[in-house]
Design an enzyme around this catalytic site. Structure first.
Site, PDB file in Angstrom:
ATOM      1  N   LYS B  46      24.694 -38.971 -87.248  1.00  0.00           N
ATOM      2  CA  LYS B  46      25.603 -38.440 -88.267  1.00  0.00           C
ATOM      3  C   LYS B  46      25.368 -36.940 -88.416  1.00  0.00           C
ATOM      4  O   LYS B  46      24.242 -36.522 -88.655  1.00  0.00           O
ATOM      5  CB  LYS B  46      25.373 -39.155 -89.599  1.00  0.00           C
ATOM      6  CG  LYS B  46      26.295 -38.692 -90.699  1.00  0.00           C
ATOM      7  CD  LYS B  46      26.487 -39.734 -91.793  1.00  0.00           C
ATOM      8  CE  LYS B  46      25.228 -39.976 -92.585  1.00  0.00           C
ATOM      9  NZ  LYS B  46      25.464 -40.932 -93.699  1.00  0.00           N
ATOM     10  N   CYS B  64      34.010 -25.201 -91.194  1.00  0.00           N
ATOM     11  CA  CYS B  64      34.921 -26.032 -90.387  1.00  0.00           C
ATOM     12  C   CYS B  64      35.049 -27.452 -90.936  1.00  0.00           C
ATOM     13  O   CYS B  64      34.054 -28.076 -91.311  1.00  0.00           O
ATOM     14  CB  CYS B  64      34.384 -26.095 -88.950  1.00  0.00           C
ATOM     15  SG  CYS B  64      35.332 -27.176 -87.856  1.00  0.00           S
ATOM     16  N   CYS B  66      37.693 -29.296 -89.100  1.00  0.00           N
ATOM     17  CA  CYS B  66      38.544 -29.886 -88.045  1.00  0.00           C
ATOM     18  C   CYS B  66      37.710 -30.387 -86.866  1.00  0.00           C
ATOM     19  O   CYS B  66      38.233 -31.043 -85.977  1.00  0.00           O
ATOM     20  CB  CYS B  66      39.584 -28.878 -87.559  1.00  0.00           C
ATOM     21  SG  CYS B  66      38.942 -27.594 -86.451  1.00  0.00           S
ATOM     22  N   CYS B  75      33.677 -22.156 -89.519  1.00  0.00           N
ATOM     23  CA  CYS B  75      35.051 -22.151 -89.012  1.00  0.00           C
ATOM     24  C   CYS B  75      35.261 -20.964 -88.075  1.00  0.00           C
ATOM     25  O   CYS B  75      34.809 -19.856 -88.362  1.00  0.00           O
ATOM     26  CB  CYS B  75      36.010 -22.042 -90.211  1.00  0.00           C
ATOM     27  SG  CYS B  75      37.732 -21.735 -89.770  1.00  0.00           S
ATOM     28  N   HIS B  79      41.213 -24.766 -86.021  1.00  0.00           N
ATOM     29  CA  HIS B  79      42.155 -25.710 -86.658  1.00  0.00           C
ATOM     30  C   HIS B  79      43.613 -25.309 -86.401  1.00  0.00           C
ATOM     31  O   HIS B  79      44.500 -26.159 -86.404  1.00  0.00           O
ATOM     32  CB  HIS B  79      41.889 -25.811 -88.162  1.00  0.00           C
ATOM     33  CG  HIS B  79      41.922 -24.498 -88.876  1.00  0.00           C
ATOM     34  ND1 HIS B  79      40.804 -23.716 -89.041  1.00  0.00           N
ATOM     35  CD2 HIS B  79      42.941 -23.825 -89.435  1.00  0.00           C
ATOM     36  CE1 HIS B  79      41.140 -22.616 -89.697  1.00  0.00           C
ATOM     37  NE2 HIS B  79      42.436 -22.649 -89.947  1.00  0.00           N
TER      38      HIS B  79
END
Lengths: 97, 97
Positions: B46, B64, B66, B75, B79
């Site tokens: 995980k 992020c 996405c 990020c 995306h």
């Protein structure tokens, strides 16, 4: 996966010998790259959330990254079910004061 | 989408009249619910990240959501490409000091 489109093409001829002139038309299926977010705020072009970190009340606040949370943008643990169903390994972003 | 499994079943008989006793075997394809994360840290069960908000250096830091960023957990704007390719509407979590 993100930007690819796969075509599953499954043609076969269904005869041999006396049937060799008969040929089934190849069937094509276009499998589109999957959206990450199936349901959340689909009326918005892009779902962006802001956190003023000075206003965090708890020592630790988990934010959702699986797009399955019922309390989005907060994490509600839904990634556990999602990971189990799909073999995925996503988890939240933990904000710590 | 998350927890469902679809079966696309496409059987057809490929003859009529004199060929009616010949029947192609139905073909089944199992389409599994999609993982959100195709590539990032797949060696981990995980993927959980922590941010000590007191250590954020910039006034605004996008994280992020996405799972396509080359600078994950940060990020990098990936995306945009993902949304365009899939019709999705995901965006980052903005941490503001």
């Amino acid at each position: 996966m993100a930007s690819t489109t796969s075509i599953i093409q499954g043609g076969f001829s269904c005869g041999g010998g006396a049937l060799s002139s008969f040929r089934a038309r190849p069937r094509r299926m276009v499998v589109r790259a999957e959206a990450v977010n199936p349901d959340i705020r689909k009326d918005e072009t892009k779902v962006v959330d802001s956190v003023l970190v000075t206003e965090l009340s708890k020592p630790l606040t988990p934010y959702c990254r699986c797009w399955r949370s019922g309390t989005f943008p907060l994490c509600d643990g839904s990634h556990v079910k999602h990971n189990k169903a799909t073999g995925d390994n996503v988890g939240p972003l933990l904000l710590k004061k």
